[in-house]
Design a protein around this motif. Sequence first.
Motif, short mmCIF file in Angstrom:
data_model
loop_
_atom_site.label_atom_id
_atom_site.label_comp_id
_atom_site.label_asym_id
_atom_site.label_seq_id
_atom_site.Cartn_x
_atom_site.Cartn_y
_atom_site.Cartn_z
N ASP A 42 28.18 137.35 0.71
CA ASP A 42 28.84 137.56 2.00
C ASP A 42 28.20 138.72 2.74
O ASP A 42 28.03 138.68 3.95
N ALA A 52 25.08 137.60 4.37
CA ALA A 52 25.36 136.72 5.51
C ALA A 52 25.80 137.55 6.71
O ALA A 52 25.35 137.32 7.84
N VAL A 53 26.68 138.52 6.46
CA VAL A 53 27.16 139.36 7.55
C VAL A 53 26.01 140.18 8.12
O VAL A 53 25.86 140.31 9.34
N GLU A 83 23.77 138.04 10.27
CA GLU A 83 24.43 137.75 11.54
C GLU A 83 24.34 138.95 12.47
O GLU A 83 23.99 138.83 13.65
N ALA A 84 24.63 140.14 11.93
CA ALA A 84 24.66 141.34 12.76
C ALA A 84 23.26 141.73 13.22
O ALA A 84 23.06 142.13 14.36
N ASP A 136 22.09 139.39 15.92
CA ASP A 136 22.79 139.55 17.18
C ASP A 136 22.26 140.72 17.98
O ASP A 136 22.11 140.64 19.19
N GLY A 137 22.00 141.82 17.31
CA GLY A 137 21.42 142.97 18.00
C GLY A 137 22.40 143.80 18.80
O GLY A 137 21.99 144.74 19.48
N ALA A 138 23.71 143.48 18.73
CA ALA A 138 24.68 144.29 19.46
C ALA A 138 24.79 145.69 18.85
O ALA A 138 25.13 146.64 19.54
N LEU A 139 24.51 145.79 17.56
CA LEU A 139 24.54 147.08 16.89
C LEU A 139 23.11 147.41 16.46
O LEU A 139 22.48 146.62 15.76
#
Lengths: 192, 481
Positions: free
Chosen positions: A74, A77-78, A81-82, A85-88
């Motif tokens: 997990d 996977a997280v 994903e993060a 995404d590149g938001a952080l």
Amino acid sequence: MTSRTTIPLPLRANRVHEACGAGRVGFAVATMALVRRTLWIRESWQGETLNPLGLADFCDPSQLLVAQTKDQTDMLAVAEEALRDGALPLVVLEITRPLNLREGRRLQLAAKAGKSIGLCLIPEGMGSNASETRWLCTPLFDPDDSTLMSWETIKNKSGTNGTWHVRWNAAARRFDVVCPAGKRPGSAGAAL
Amino acid sequence: MWFARLASDRVLRARPCDGPFALTLKRANADRLYCLNRAAEAQNLSRGMTFADARAFCPDLLSQPANLTEDRRFLHVLRRWATRYCPWVGLEGDDGLVLDITGAAHLFGGESAMVADMYQRLKRAGITTRIGLGDTRGAAWALAHFGAGEAAPGQPLAALGRLPVAALRLDDKTTTALQRLGLRRIIDLEKAARAPLARRFGPDLMMRLDQALGRQPEQVTPLAEPPHYGVRMSLPEPIGLFDDVMAGTSRLLEQLCTKLKTNEAGARVLELTLRRVDQEAQTVELRLARPLRDAQRILPLFTRGVGEVESGYGIDQLRLEATQIEPLPVRQLSHVSSGRADQLDDLISRIGTRIGLDNIQRFLPADSHIPERSFLIAAAAYSEPEGPWIPPRPRPQRLFAPEPIAGDGSRPPKHFRWRRMPLTVARATGPERIAPEWWLSDDNWRSGLRDYWRIETQQGRRLWLFYTPQSPGWFVQGEFI
């Protein structure tokens, strides 16, 4: 042991890096001090927690998100994903078992897609071949200061390895590279 | 329609009892009887009596505290049920409904048949009811509360005249004053001269009389149905491909989002139910980090859930419902607002579908000197970042459960072993005494005061040790970077 090359910091963006050794959390905190927002992923069974009051000297704890996952699958996977995404801009993972080449490579691709930095905190000897750099971080005792650390690159895909001694500069709120102890001008053991 | 014992009927429906039963409510600094059943009334108990008195009169009285919000909810349930008789149903106080059955009575075979039907159904449900039927709202109220019956059309005075003046919905003071004047029944009031009465009691009394007798209009305001956020789609042929299901979901989402936008609401939890040809239904639940009503943003978040659905022989019905709604007012777009926060919210939602929305957390400051309680951990989706963070003294970056080490005396040991590592103390800073918070019971702090020391070892590790003077022992609780 001094290196003539400059310290490869801040960490190269779009890549995933690794840090091991007793001072790896310190290295992660130093990296967090450079970026604003961070996602810290850990497995929920782990007893050790971050203390935001301790982090407050180095970075802003309100910009930190912590994700608790049930296992490492997990967590990966997280992280993927993060990173994608590149938001952080920074994703820190507390790895508990070694990554295989496929997992390491997937993280690299995700970091590249999201233009973000990944940092795996690994137990010693659990490095993945896909990582961009690997840092061996050890806290050092210093009679004058209590933040001295040694950061050593033991793997660097795009540069040479080196060792740097750093300490926290509270006034400038950053880590300064200092000469290794014993080679400092004026000290008793200074080399010529 | 007056439910004389609504609150106790509601409770007794769930748990019937034969003996006297009462609900109590704390009013005027004493537990008072709020609602009683018939058996309790037969024992000469009455509303407003203190509970202690009631128990003295009737030792085998069963009781329970009243729950006003549940009663209110139950009345709304009854209101919804009453729309089976006519569309115009409004609430009348805390324990009544008012129905405008104009033009609906013939569907039930006339007014008397309709009232009989209401009595029968409510009796079967175990609810004590009294129904009044009249030309006006006032007349119906009077008949329901003071002698149930029907007023013949056009002649309200014939039915109402013999009722006491309290049936005009007057306050107690006016009623008492009228009775002192000798005006005990409505017919007396009607026969008396209006002007002196109006001068003495104000316009309210005459207004109530006129409303009851139909000389002044009074509306029945039906309650608006709460908006329902559910849409569905039935398909002539079953589908099974991922893209087809997503296309269907997209159409439903657009309908739902339009509805949400009209009501200025945003969905927090969405439920997509996919019914298969073999009547099996599968549900995809989506929890969002922020209330949303933007179809373009919600749709990609369904990808993971829909991907896991087993379509079997095919899906022939899709149903999308927003099960949790939050108000989301329309906002002014401005050039300074960035899409960055939205992107982060979407990321949190997406991660939340995998590990649960509660497992993405952030730290919030808390007011305590106890290291473990000096911060709160809150779900990121349901909290906003807060600051500032001001550590009282240097604090370790990592905290763990206290790990005992060997050592004695109130000064830190010179050498000790921690996690199978021999360590030598090179510098010790302290002590910093932290006392337990006696107003909270905490098992970890049973050992009393703690003297915290910041230890720097020759080996490099910098630890946070504490000594418990009240039950001597040394522990490691944290590590500095």
